[in-house]
Every structure is written in structure tokens, then in C-alpha cells.
Design a protein around this motif. Structure first.
Motif, PDB file in Angstrom:
ATOM      1  N   SER A 128       0.830  -1.197   0.000  1.00  0.00           N
ATOM      2  CA  SER A 128       0.000   0.000   0.000  1.00  0.00           C
ATOM      3  C   SER A 128       0.871   1.256   0.000  1.00  0.00           C
ATOM      4  CB  SER A 128      -0.918  -0.001   1.227  1.00  0.00           C
ATOM      5  OG  SER A 128      -1.618   1.209   1.310  1.00  0.00           O
ATOM      6  N   GLU A 138      -0.090   3.917   1.508  1.00  0.00           N
ATOM      7  CA  GLU A 138      -0.422   4.594   2.759  1.00  0.00           C
ATOM      8  C   GLU A 138      -0.336   3.585   3.898  1.00  0.00           C
ATOM      9  OE1 GLU A 138      -1.045   7.768   2.908  1.00  0.00           O
ATOM     10  OE2 GLU A 138      -1.230   8.204   0.766  1.00  0.00           O
ATOM     11  N   ASP A 172      -2.489   3.376   6.233  1.00  0.00           N
ATOM     12  CA  ASP A 172      -3.848   3.011   6.619  1.00  0.00           C
ATOM     13  C   ASP A 172      -4.333   1.838   5.766  1.00  0.00           C
ATOM     14  OD1 ASP A 172      -6.471   2.784   7.225  1.00  0.00           O
ATOM     15  OD2 ASP A 172      -7.038   4.816   6.616  1.00  0.00           O
ATOM     16  N   SER A 176      -6.924   2.249   3.044  1.00  0.00           N
ATOM     17  CA  SER A 176      -6.659   3.016   1.828  1.00  0.00           C
ATOM     18  C   SER A 176      -6.248   2.140   0.651  1.00  0.00           C
ATOM     19  CB  SER A 176      -5.561   4.049   2.098  1.00  0.00           C
ATOM     20  OG  SER A 176      -4.342   3.387   2.373  1.00  0.00           O
TER      21      SER A 176
END
Lengths: 298, 392
Positions: free
Chosen positions: A281, A283, A285, A288
Motif C-alpha cells: 500500500s 499509505e 492506513d 486506503s
């Protein structure tokens, strides 16, 4: 989102690549055991708690509570050296608003606040003998399970306190509840300059078999697999455009491990998990990741 | 990594300064915090300037006249002073050296395994010798309003009145601050390594600078960075390195409102926190992990220099115990090896406390303080919103 970083991943270095093995050593778990918010919160290492103790949710995350659902607080002994040489007795004539979480009468004491040089140094000066060469205690668990180095103590130990045998969490935190406290309240977290801190619960770190550089991070109360920077890993099938699908590079690894294999289908080697390509990812989070992706969890 | 950051250049641009710096004649620097009389460079077009703090020391006014009684007594001195003349003379004879050493060292210890540095509140010790001079370097923190506790103010060597620096009054005769020759002592160099290592390194980021002579509104970000400064072979900080501010504990980021008048940047009073962690004490005493410069009602007063650097002061009221945190963490070792009497220092700090009045007790719990700083141009990246620490 909160992401904290227990990194205990059991990596079986079956690859012939030495580089991967070296990288793995940089993700050792944090050694600081703490409950105050300005330091990493260490994960629990057991699900066996003292009688009546459980875990409850609060707006800022789960904490340990007593049988009446009152939040457990730790009196951080490390902040009290200015008061005296044995901070375990700090509350002897004070702390009227706090109630100790006592162990059953007769419970064996198995931890003590580590000695400094103090009395032994004074005695050596008085007697004209050589000064002690180090702080008191060997640092190791003694026969019978006594810990004079709190860093090496298990989650729950019992210390000699002013009101009798008292529970201690993570070696440094004498356990109390605030008298009259509401259910799972965190009102006094950090009180008196981080002397009183809620006992925050971080789930035990799952053991996973994964390539070096892959670790677990806690996000929204659950562990996910992440890369060395803590960015979550995910899998799935990309429907163009695939800008957010950054492959988890396998580097020079040539052999897989367990559910992990190396794919050479693309421009460079990429890890796959259960036969599906793994991506990183952009991010931290997990929420996301692309809509069609699935976050990898241990 | 550093060079890469320079290349991508997301930070403060001070190239304009460098471009014209060679054209400016080398002049001697003005007094600390005083207006410069030379013309200053034009700030960069985007109004953003960065600096890394290259020196951060407690200022003293050099000379022996500040401490006419000599240095503050160490534990050994205080013990000898407590004796009768005859007993003192006896113990000072060479054949009694061991007895003297034993006796003065034992004064560092008290009942219940206490010592003067780990538990200084538990001892009643003589006061330190204090600075007797009328001169000190510092800032006018109370601006003549006297909101703290009664105290005698200093004048600066350049004639400014109302200087508040009672920490200097208390500590300025200690050998760690002023040598027997009256000049800067260990303090001038002792913390240098922390600033050179990234452990305590400080950076300053200015935004909205239209003129280095006069500007009514400048945003000042004064914080810490984990990035290590480049130094030359003599340990001097080099300009143009790149740093990124961090507010992740134990580091801090302070946002201040500044203005520039006659080439001097001053900031409005605000709390200023800066890293000053100490390793002593180990795991059993966590206070060192949280050590900091904690200036309440803190201010900056910095003078722009023709060579692009900054010189000046940061000051404010510090919690009393912060001033002795390091030797206190050192415990009995600070007392019997360095001879530091933490209890005497704390008692003297209490006597001269002049700020942070506790509304419940009416007692002042802080002491006015100043640190002298120099800073050289640097590229400074601010913390991005994503990096903002949630722990603060």
C-alpha cells in the motif's frame, strides 16, 4: 488510525540470499516496555490475567479492567526515583484516591524494583572496600522465578507493596484502580506527569512465517502484514489503471517459504501469497488499499 | 539521503543568501541579540529560510569578579567548611587524606538508601555561592511587569536593563559553568555532541520573511530533527545540509509568532520545548528519556548576520528541577565523583525562583533562564501532516 509496531515475525531464512537475512535483523521488537503514551506500548505476551482482570474497550483503545470494569492504572515506578530508593512504597502514606490491585494473601513475591548503587556504595565508602561494579541484581530470572530486572519480567508479576502483595504489569507498573472511577474510564491517563497511566492492551503478536522484511503492524485493533516501512500488504487482481499497485519485490530471493512463493512473471521478482501476487500500500492506513484488494492478515 | 533531499529541494531556500554572501565584507558580529549595523542580504523570494543550530550554551559574562568568593563549593568544600578550624586543618594533612575522602563522600548519603542527587529534596544543604555581578546575558522575560516572584534583575553587558536570568545567578559560579579563570567552562562544550549527533539537534524554519531588516509578521518553527549535521574536520557545522523536523517523542516542534525589527527577530512569549534527553539512570529511571528544555513564556531573540547565520538567545522560565535533572539522574556518582551537591543546587534554585507561580501555593516553581545560540543556513523540511505525532 493507530499503528503500533510489534515486529516479531518468525522468519525462516530458506532463501540463499544473505541480504534478506541481514535486513531481518533490523526489525527487532522494541525493548522499552511502557504504558505511557510517549513511549511504544508493548504488546501483551499472555492471555492469562490475574483473577477478575479482563480487557475492555475505551474511546482510545482497549485497556485492562478489574472485576468491576474499572480501568487498571499503572503507577510507573520509573518516574519516582526522586521520591525514594524503593518506589514500590511510594503510596505508603499517600495515593488516598487509588486502590491497589492486590494479589491473594500469601502469593509469592516475584519482582522487586532494581537496586541502584545506593546503600552498597555508601557501605563500601564507609568500610573502605572497593565500590560495587554494577547496579544491584544480576538481571536474570532467579530460581523460583524472581525477577530483579523488570525488562525481563513476564506481563504479570507480584511485588511487595505497602498494602501487601500487589500486581505489577510489564515489570514497572504497580497496578491500581481509581476509587470511584466509572466503567472503563480513562480520565486519569497520564496524571501527575505520566506517573499514572492506563494499562493499555495491545494484542499478543501473532507468529507468522513470512519473508524477511515482512512484519506485522497493529491497525485498528488487528494485525496486518506490512513491509519494512509499516505499509500494509495486500493482494487481489488489478483492473487498470494499476497505479496504486506496487509489487512487493522479492529482491534476489529465489525460493519461497510456506504460503509464500516468488513470481518471475513481471519485470522483476515479486512475492506471492497463496498464489496471488502481493502488493504494498502507498499509505499506512489499511483502509486506503484499492477497492478490489484484500489486506493480508496473519 | 541528505544529498538526495537537497536535490529534490522541498525545504527552505537560502540560495539567495549564498549568492551574495561573497560580496559582503567580513565584519565582526554584533553583540548577542543586538541590532546589526551592517546591511543584510535580501531574503529569498519565497520568504522561507532554514537554519540548523550549531551552538547552544548557557551564556556567562566572563571574569572572576562575578564570583568574588570563588567557585561554588563542591561537596568536599562544603564538608570542610562545616568543620572547626582545627579539625579542618587536621583532615587536610596529607596523612589524613583517606579519612577526609571517606568523610566528605559519606555526606552524599542519607537514610533509607538516599543520596543528595537522586533524592535532593530529602537533604537540607548549604546554599550555593551565587553570581554577585550586576551583569548577565539573557532576556527581559517579565517585561518589567514582575508577574513572577520578587527578584533582582540584571543588566546586559551592552546596557540593556531588566534582564531575567536567575538560573545564571544560581549556577554561574559553579565550576561547570565558569572555570577558575572566570571563563566558560565545561558547559560550553559538554553538550556539543548532543547537537552534532541528531540527538538534540535543533532547527529553525522561518516563513513569510519579506525583509531581514524589518518585518512585522514572520512564522517561526523552532524544533528538533533526528538528522545529523555535517561537520568539518574541526567539528564546525556546515551550511546547506538538509534536515527534517520531527515532533515524534522525545522531539518537539514549536510554532512561534515572530517579528523582525532592525535586523533582530523576536518571538512572542510562548512555551518552547526542545529535546534534552539524558542517558544516565538507565531503565530504572525514565526521566532522562523525557529530559527537555522547557521554556515557559519562552522567547527567541536572534540577530541576522551578514554571512547568513543567526546569533542570539532563547529564554524563558524553566521548571526548577529541570536545571539539575542531569546530575540527579547520575545519582550518587554525580555526588562522589563530580562532587556535585544536587540538594544545594535545588535549594538555591528554590530561593531564586522567579516564575511559573503556582496559584495554589503562591510559590514560584520556575526560574528564568537563557541559552545562547548560533545557527547556520540549512534546508529545513517541516513535518508533513501525515508525520504529525499523535502522541502529543
Amino acid at each position: 488510525m493507530t499503528v503500533s509496531g510489534p515486529n516479531r515475525v518468525r522468519s525462516k531464512e530458506r532463501q540463499s540470499c544473505v541480504i534478506l537475512a541481514l535486513v531481518a535483523t533490523t526489525f527487532a521488537p522494541p525493548t522499552t516496555l511502557a504504558q505511557p503514551v510517549d513511549l511504544p506500548i508493548a504488546p501483551a505476551t499472555t492471555t492469562n490475567y490475574p483473577p477478575g482482570v479482563a480487557v475492555a474497550k475505551t474511546p482510545t483503545g482497549p485497556v485492562y479492567v478489574d472485576a468491576k470494569d474499572r480501568t487498571l492504572y499503572g503507577l510507573d515506578l520509573r518516574t519516582l526515583v526522586r521520591w525514594g530508593a524503593d518506589p514500590a512504597f511510594y503510596c505508603k502514606d499517600r495515593c488516598a484516591d487509588w486502590q491497589p490491585l492486590l494479589a491473594q494473601a500469601g502469593t509469592a513475591i516475584n519482582i522487586a524494583f532494581p537496586q541502584g548503587f545506593g546503600e552498597r556504595l555508601r557501605k563500601s565508602i564507609e568500610d573502605g572496600t572497593p565500590p560495587p561494579r554494577g547496579p544491584g541484581g544480576s538481571g536474570d530470572a532467579k530460581p523460583g522465578g524472581f525477577y530483579d530486572d523488570p525488562l525481563k519480567a513476564p506481563d504479570w508479576t507480584v511485588i511487595a507493596g505497602p498494602a501487601g502483595p500487589q500486581w505489577v504489569y510489564k515489570g514497572w507498573h504497580m497496578v491500581y484502580v481509581r476509587k470511584g472511577d466509572g466503567r472503563a474510564s480513562i480520565r486519569y491517563d497520564g496524571a501527575e506527569n505520566l506517573t499514572w497511566n492506563t494499562l493499555k492492551f495491545v494484542p499478543p503478536v501473532p507468529e507468522v512465517e513470512a519473508p524477511a522484511g515482512v512484519r506485522t503492524v497493529l491497525a485498528e485493533g488487528a494485525y496486518v502484514l506490512a513491509d519494512k516501512d509499516g505499509d500494509p500488504l495486500f493482494t487481489g487482481t488489478c483492473a487498470a489503471p494499476c497505479a496504486g499497485w506496487k509489487p512487493l519485490a522479492a529482491g534476489m530471493a529465489s525460493a519461497g517459504m510456506g504460503a509464500w512463493t516468488v513470481s518471475n512473471q513481471g519485470d522483476r521478482a515479486q512475492w506471492t501469497y497463496l498464489g496471488k501476487p502481493v502488493f504494498v500500500s502507498q499509505e499506512s492506513d489499511p483502509g486506503s488499499v484499492p477497492a478490489s484488494a484484500q489486506v493480508l492478515r496473519p | 539521503m541528505m544529498l538526495a533531499r537537497v536535490a529534490i529541494g522541498a525545504g527552505a531556500f537560502v540560495l539567495g543568501l549564498y549568492g551574495i554572501a561573497p560580496l559582503i565584507p567580513q565584519l565582526s558580529s554584533p553583540l548577542i541579540g543586538q541590532p546589526t549595523r551592517t546591511s543584510l542580504p535580501v531574503p529569498p523570494a519565497d520568504g522561507v529560510m532554514g537554519f540548523v543550530v550549531s551552538s547552544f550554551i548557557p551564556p556567562i559574562v566572563p571574569g572572576t569578579e562575578a564570583c568574588p568568593g570563588g567557585p561554588s563549593p563542591k561537596l568536599r568544600d562544603a564538608y570542610l567548611a562545616s568543620l572547626s578550624a582545627g579539625e579542618r586543618a587536621r583532615l587536610l594533612r596529607p596523612e589524613n587524606a583517606k579519612e577526609l575522602e571517606r568523610n566528605w563522600k559519606l555526606t552524599a548519603f542519607g537514610p533509607d538508601d538516599t543520596n543528595v542527587c537522586s533524592q535532593p529534596d530529602r537533604f537540607d544543604r548549604p546554599l550555593l555561592s551565587t553570581v554577585q555581578s550586576k551583569l548577565a546575558i539573557g532576556l527581559d522575560l517579565d517585561r518589567g511587569e514582575g508577574g513572577g516572584c520578587a527578584h533582582e534583575e540584571f543588566a546586559s553587558p551592552s546596557g540593556a536593563q531588566g534582564i531575567d536570568n536567575q538560573e545564571y545567578r544560581v549556577m554561574g559560579c559553579k565550576l561547570e559553568w565558569r572555570g577558575v579563570d572566570g571563563m566558560q567552562s565545561d558547559q560550553a562544550l559538554g553538550t556539543r555532541q548532543f547537537h552534532a549527533s541528531g540527538e538534540w539537534t535543533q532547527v529553525i524554519l522561518l516563513r513569510g520573511v519579506d525583509s531581514l531588516e524589518n518585518d512585522d509578521q514572520v512564522e517561526v518553527i523552532y524544533g528538533n530533527t533526528p538528522d545529523r549535521p555535517f561537520v568539518d574536520s574541526k567539528g564546525k557545522f556546515l551550511s546547506s545540509a538538509t534536515f527534517t523536523i520531527s515532533d515524534k517523542p522525545p522531539r518537539h516542534r514549536n510554532v512561534l509568532k515572530g517579528r523582525i525589527a532592525n535586523g533582530v527577530l523576536t518571538t512572542a512569549p510562548a512555551r518552547i520545548e526542545l529535546t534534552a534527553t539524558w542517558g544516565q539512570g538507565g531503565a530504572r529511571d525514565i526521566r532522562g528519556n523525557r529530559g527537555r528544555y522547557d521554556f515557559h513564556e519562552g522567547m527567541l531573540r536572534l540577530t541576522f548576520q551578514p554571512d547568513g547565520s543567526l546569533q542570539g538567545l532563547v529564554g524563558g522560565y524553566r521548571p526548577l528541577f529541570d536545571a539539575i535533572l542531569s546530575p540527579s539522574l547520575g545519582g550518587a556518582g554525580s555526588a562522589i565523583v563530580a562532587g556535585i551537591d544536587c540538594a544545594a543546587e535545588l535549594k538555591t534554585l528554590h530561593k531564586y525562583a522567579d516564575g511559573m507561580r503556582d496559584p495554589r501555593t503562591g510559590q514560584c516553581t520556575g526560574i528564568s533562564s537563557a541559552m545562547q545560540l548560533s545557527a547556520v543556513p540549512a534546508f529545513v523540511n517541516d513535518v508533513t501532516p501525515r508525520q504529525m505525532s499523535s502522541a502529543k
